[in-house]
Design an enzyme around this catalytic site. Sequence first.
Site, PDB file in Angstrom:
ATOM      1  N   TYR A  97      55.942 -45.139  30.052  1.00 43.13           N
ATOM      2  CA  TYR A  97      56.681 -43.998  29.386  1.00 43.13           C
ATOM      3  C   TYR A  97      58.348 -44.066  29.759  1.00 43.13           C
ATOM      4  CZ  TYR A  97      51.835 -42.459  28.860  1.00 43.13           C
ATOM      5  OH  TYR A  97      50.698 -42.385  28.539  1.00 43.13           O
TER       6      TYR A  97
ATOM      7  N   HIS B 266      54.918 -42.208  19.525  1.00 38.78           N
ATOM      8  CA  HIS B 266      54.280 -42.273  20.813  1.00 38.78           C
ATOM      9  C   HIS B 266      55.345 -43.144  21.589  1.00 38.78           C
ATOM     10  CE1 HIS B 266      50.527 -40.787  19.757  1.00 38.78           C
ATOM     11  NE2 HIS B 266      50.586 -41.268  18.518  1.00 38.78           N
ATOM     12  N   LEU B 267      55.634 -42.879  22.898  1.00 38.13           N
ATOM     13  CA  LEU B 267      56.466 -43.639  23.594  1.00 38.13           C
ATOM     14  C   LEU B 267      55.938 -44.854  23.875  1.00 38.13           C
ATOM     15  CD1 LEU B 267      57.342 -40.569  26.080  1.00 38.13           C
ATOM     16  CD2 LEU B 267      58.960 -41.920  24.714  1.00 38.13           C
ATOM     17  N   SER B 268      54.561 -45.111  24.336  1.00 38.59           N
ATOM     18  CA  SER B 268      53.995 -46.589  24.381  1.00 38.59           C
ATOM     19  C   SER B 268      53.210 -47.038  23.291  1.00 38.59           C
ATOM     20  CB  SER B 268      53.034 -46.295  25.461  1.00 38.59           C
ATOM     21  OG  SER B 268      51.878 -45.551  25.450  1.00 38.59           O
TER      22      SER B 268
ATOM     23  N   ARG C 121      42.414 -45.054  23.350  1.00 35.18           N
ATOM     24  CA  ARG C 121      43.859 -44.792  22.699  1.00 35.18           C
ATOM     25  C   ARG C 121      44.058 -45.171  21.487  1.00 35.18           C
ATOM     26  NH1 ARG C 121      46.223 -42.151  27.045  1.00 35.18           N
ATOM     27  NH2 ARG C 121      45.424 -43.090  28.970  1.00 35.18           N
TER      28      ARG C 121
ATOM     29  N   ASP D 142      44.243 -30.496  11.495  1.00 35.81           N
ATOM     30  CA  ASP D 142      43.997 -29.431  10.611  1.00 35.81           C
ATOM     31  C   ASP D 142      45.205 -28.475  10.294  1.00 35.81           C
ATOM     32  OD1 ASP D 142      41.650 -30.630   9.906  1.00 35.81           O
ATOM     33  OD2 ASP D 142      40.236 -28.865  10.813  1.00 35.81           O
TER      34      ASP D 142
ATOM     35  N   ASN E  83      54.559 -35.738  19.019  1.00 36.63           N
ATOM     36  CA  ASN E  83      53.698 -36.734  20.047  1.00 36.63           C
ATOM     37  C   ASN E  83      52.726 -36.029  20.521  1.00 36.63           C
ATOM     38  OD1 ASN E  83      52.935 -38.269  22.073  1.00 36.63           O
ATOM     39  ND2 ASN E  83      55.202 -38.805  22.712  1.00 36.63           N
TER      40      ASN E  83
END
Length: 149
Positions: free
Chosen positions: A22, A100-102, A111, A87, A74
């Site tokens: 991260y 997403h950072l990664s 994931r 929803d 995120n």
Amino acid sequence: MDVLLLNGPNLNLLGSREPDYYGTQTLDDITSNLTKIANNVGLTFEHHQDNSEAKLIKYIHNAVDNGVQYIIINPAAFTHTSIALRDAILAVGIEFSEVHLSNIYKRENFRKQSYFSDIAQGIISGFGPQGYEFALQAAIQHIQQLERL
């Protein structure tokens, strides 16, 4: 407010949590930079981080009344678990980007599932804090296109 940034669980620990995945920038560092970028083009920008799914849903529900034209989210761990957040975004009908950072596709198998990717304008994954800047640029372009209509 023009752009709403929402960050999910554990992102309040950025800067110290698993820096190999991260990075070392804090969430405050990232959001300060994004606020400056948005303000430089005349847009208002608000950001919230919460570890509670219910509170993130409430921010999404309030987005229409608050004049939000674009959401950057995120969802963090909620990416793989939260049909309720999905929803909520569908219910308000506001365009959004998933960040997403990664690179979630280079990590554990669990994931790799996202409940948001198929409904997002775009997905930015694996570019660290710069991914938020990419998403903000998408938001700026989207809002500018709306203003030309």
